[in-house]
Design an enzyme around this catalytic site. Structure first.
Site, PDB file in Angstrom:
ATOM      1  N   TRP A 101       0.834  -1.207   0.000  1.00 30.87           N
ATOM      2  CA  TRP A 101       0.000   0.000   0.000  1.00 30.87           C
ATOM      3  C   TRP A 101       0.862   1.249   0.000  1.00 30.87           C
ATOM      4  O   TRP A 101       0.546   2.230  -0.687  1.00 30.87           O
ATOM      5  CB  TRP A 101      -0.970  -0.002   1.184  1.00 30.87           C
ATOM      6  CG  TRP A 101      -1.982  -1.110   1.094  1.00 30.87           C
ATOM      7  CD1 TRP A 101      -2.165  -2.129   1.983  1.00 30.87           C
ATOM      8  CD2 TRP A 101      -2.949  -1.325   0.047  1.00 30.87           C
ATOM      9  NE1 TRP A 101      -3.180  -2.952   1.562  1.00 30.87           N
ATOM     10  CE2 TRP A 101      -3.674  -2.486   0.388  1.00 30.87           C
ATOM     11  CE3 TRP A 101      -3.267  -0.644  -1.131  1.00 30.87           C
ATOM     12  CZ2 TRP A 101      -4.707  -2.984  -0.417  1.00 30.87           C
ATOM     13  CZ3 TRP A 101      -4.291  -1.141  -1.939  1.00 30.87           C
ATOM     14  CH2 TRP A 101      -4.997  -2.299  -1.570  1.00 30.87           C
ATOM     15  N   ASP A 171      -1.424   6.587   6.380  1.00 33.14           N
ATOM     16  CA  ASP A 171      -2.536   5.705   6.007  1.00 33.14           C
ATOM     17  C   ASP A 171      -2.758   4.757   7.188  1.00 33.14           C
ATOM     18  O   ASP A 171      -1.906   3.924   7.480  1.00 33.14           O
ATOM     19  CB  ASP A 171      -2.149   4.927   4.738  1.00 33.14           C
ATOM     20  CG  ASP A 171      -3.189   3.877   4.335  1.00 33.14           C
ATOM     21  OD1 ASP A 171      -4.188   3.688   5.048  1.00 33.14           O
ATOM     22  OD2 ASP A 171      -2.976   3.241   3.272  1.00 33.14           O
ATOM     23  N   LYS A 195     -11.960  -1.630   6.956  1.00 31.67           N
ATOM     24  CA  LYS A 195     -11.155  -2.569   7.726  1.00 31.67           C
ATOM     25  C   LYS A 195     -11.634  -2.612   9.180  1.00 31.67           C
ATOM     26  O   LYS A 195     -11.860  -3.669   9.723  1.00 31.67           O
ATOM     27  CB  LYS A 195      -9.672  -2.181   7.677  1.00 31.67           C
ATOM     28  CG  LYS A 195      -9.118  -1.905   6.283  1.00 31.67           C
ATOM     29  CD  LYS A 195      -9.007  -3.165   5.435  1.00 31.67           C
ATOM     30  CE  LYS A 195      -8.905  -2.885   3.951  1.00 31.67           C
ATOM     31  NZ  LYS A 195      -7.642  -2.331   3.491  1.00 31.67           N
TER      32      LYS A 195
HETATM   33  C1  LIG Z   1      -7.169  -1.869   2.187  1.00 34.78           C
HETATM   34  C2  LIG Z   1      -6.115  -0.844   2.251  1.00 34.78           C
HETATM   35  C3  LIG Z   1      -5.980   0.154   1.265  1.00 34.78           C
HETATM   36  C4  LIG Z   1      -6.874   0.219   0.045  1.00 34.78           C
HETATM   37  O1  LIG Z   1      -8.144   0.585   0.392  1.00 34.78           O
HETATM   38  P1  LIG Z   1      -9.257   0.873  -0.722  1.00 34.78           P
HETATM   39  O2  LIG Z   1     -10.319   1.517   0.093  1.00 34.78           O
HETATM   40  O3  LIG Z   1      -9.647  -0.437  -1.306  1.00 34.78           O
HETATM   41  O4  LIG Z   1      -8.682   1.787  -1.723  1.00 34.78           O
HETATM   42  C5  LIG Z   1      -5.007   1.094   1.431  1.00 34.78           C
HETATM   43  N1  LIG Z   1      -4.182   1.082   2.486  1.00 34.78           N
HETATM   44  C6  LIG Z   1      -4.275   0.136   3.447  1.00 34.78           C
HETATM   45  C7  LIG Z   1      -3.341   0.163   4.604  1.00 34.78           C
HETATM   46  C8  LIG Z   1      -5.237  -0.855   3.359  1.00 34.78           C
HETATM   47  O5  LIG Z   1      -5.314  -1.795   4.310  1.00 34.78           O
END
Ligand SMILES: *Cc1c(COP(=O)(O)O)cnc(C)c1O
Length: 360
Positions: A101, A171, A195
């Site tokens: 990511w 993030d 998540k």
């Molecule tokens: C799942 C995830 C993403 C991507 O998320 P989307 O909403 O599908 O774009 C980005 N960063 C992390 C840390 C993730 O776990």
């Protein structure tokens, strides 16, 4: 009705109480005679939903007044572009690459300016967090970027990097609200909610006032400007209203459970059960450096691909679902987010012990 123990990395398990409440309000939200899905986002009841959600989130995280909270769309991945478009005033940013990511965010930023990889753990397939106490931070970097919890690999920054005064952008998709945070140490915190908080379709951005400006890169679409959403209280256009409503319910659930300090203790207790087992097991073992282990995502392997596949299959039949590791890593991964009850982890470990006995 039978609920399974869902160890999915995302979209992931939500609190059963929240789902029941939402179900009860599905046809008639508090006397309005309609579902939240059918409601104007400018109506009084929805105003109250989004305002309460924001104030509960502020209370849970202790968000200072000089930070805005935005409820946006496009998932975490849209932020990979939105961040450089809005924040790269000098067209320079430093990225710490601790997994896929972070790497995707870094690659996207390269479209807009000079995105430097100032540290990486790619040399050991992202099984650790690099030392970030004294990195070669660029003099004119607009921000330093991390993925705080690496969903795929199961590592977490337990210490934030020394950004040498540059704003930190994080993030936190897979560790959002899993433990207390000091928001003032970040320029911006963001995450997709699917998540640990709610349904896919909502991304929450917590951003310091001074980083929200009209001075964005030329060509930045209106919808991708933080200032537009900040000035309009996340209601510039129709927001992901039902998703925000569910997030709000999860915030209330977290408050009722004692907030983020209590959540942290509960999450530590859950993770310890699984990690202790992995440390003792002769068949299963964890894949990351101990000090960098995530409380939320726990990857493990047997070392034998067929045995791994057999385990995933048998676990599924026994009601422990979505334990297959990410397609790029293999093995298994148990995601044990806030809403995974301790009972789910205890039963999983008992099942693993039984599998070990039968396959040892
Ligand atoms: C799942 C995830 C993403 C991507 O998320 P989307 O909403 O599908 O774009 C980005 N960063 C992390 C840390 C993730 O776990």
């Amino acid at each position: 009705m039978a609920r399974v123990f869902n160890f999915s990395a995302g979209p992931a398990v939500l609190p059963e109480e929240v789902l029941r409440e939402a179900a009860a309000e599905m046809l008639d939200y508090r006397g309005t005679g309609m579902s939240v899905m059918e409601m104007s986002h400018r109506s009084r009841p929805f105003q109250e939903i989004i305002e309460t959600a924001e104030s509960d989130l502020r209370e849970l995280m202790g968000i200072p007044d000089n930070y805005k909270v935005l409820f946006l769309q496009g998932g975490a991945s849209q932020q990979f572009a939105m961040i450089p478009m809005n924040l790269m005033k000098n067209r320079v940013a430093d990225y710490i690459i601790t997994g896929q990511w972070a790497k995707k965010a870094w690659q996207e930023a390269q479209k807009y300016g000079k995105a430097n990889a100032v540290a990486s753990s790619a040399d050991k397939t992202f099984t650790y967090i690099p030392d970030c106490s004294d990195l070669p931070i660029s003099e004119n970097a607009d921000y330093v970027y991390i993925c705080e919890n690496n969903t795929i690999y199961g590592t977490k920054f337990h210490e934030l990097p020394n950004t040498k005064g540059k704003p930190l952008v994080a993030d936190v998709s897979s560790c959002f609200l899993s433990e207390p945070v000091d928001v003032s140490r970040y320029g911006m915190i963001y995450g997709g909610v699917q998540k640990n908080i709610g349904p896919a379709g909502v991304v929450i951005v917590i951003i310091r006032d001074d980083l929200i400006t009209e001075d964005v890169l030329p060509g930045t679409p209106t919808m991708l400007q933080y200032k537009i959403h900040a000035d309009n209280g996340s209601l510039y256009n129709t927001p992901p209203a039902y998703g925000i409503y569910i997030c709000g319910k999860v915030f209330q659930w977290l408050k009722a459970r004692g907030g983020l300090e209590a959540m942290k203790q509960y999450n530590e207790q859950k993770a310890k059960i699984l990690y202790d087992f992995l440390d003792e097991s002769k068949l299963f073992h964890g894949t990351v450096v101990k000090k960098d282990r995530s409380l939320m995502n726990v990857p493990f392997v047997t070392g034998d691909k067929e045995l791994d596949a057999g385990f995933v299959r048998e676990a599924e039949a026994a009601g422990f679902v979505n334990l297959k590791g990410h397609r790029t890593v293999g093995g298994m991964r148990a995601s044990i987010y806030n809403a995974m009850p301790i009972e789910g982890v205890e039963k999983l470990v008992a099942f693993m012990a039984e599998f070990e006995k039968n396959n040892g």
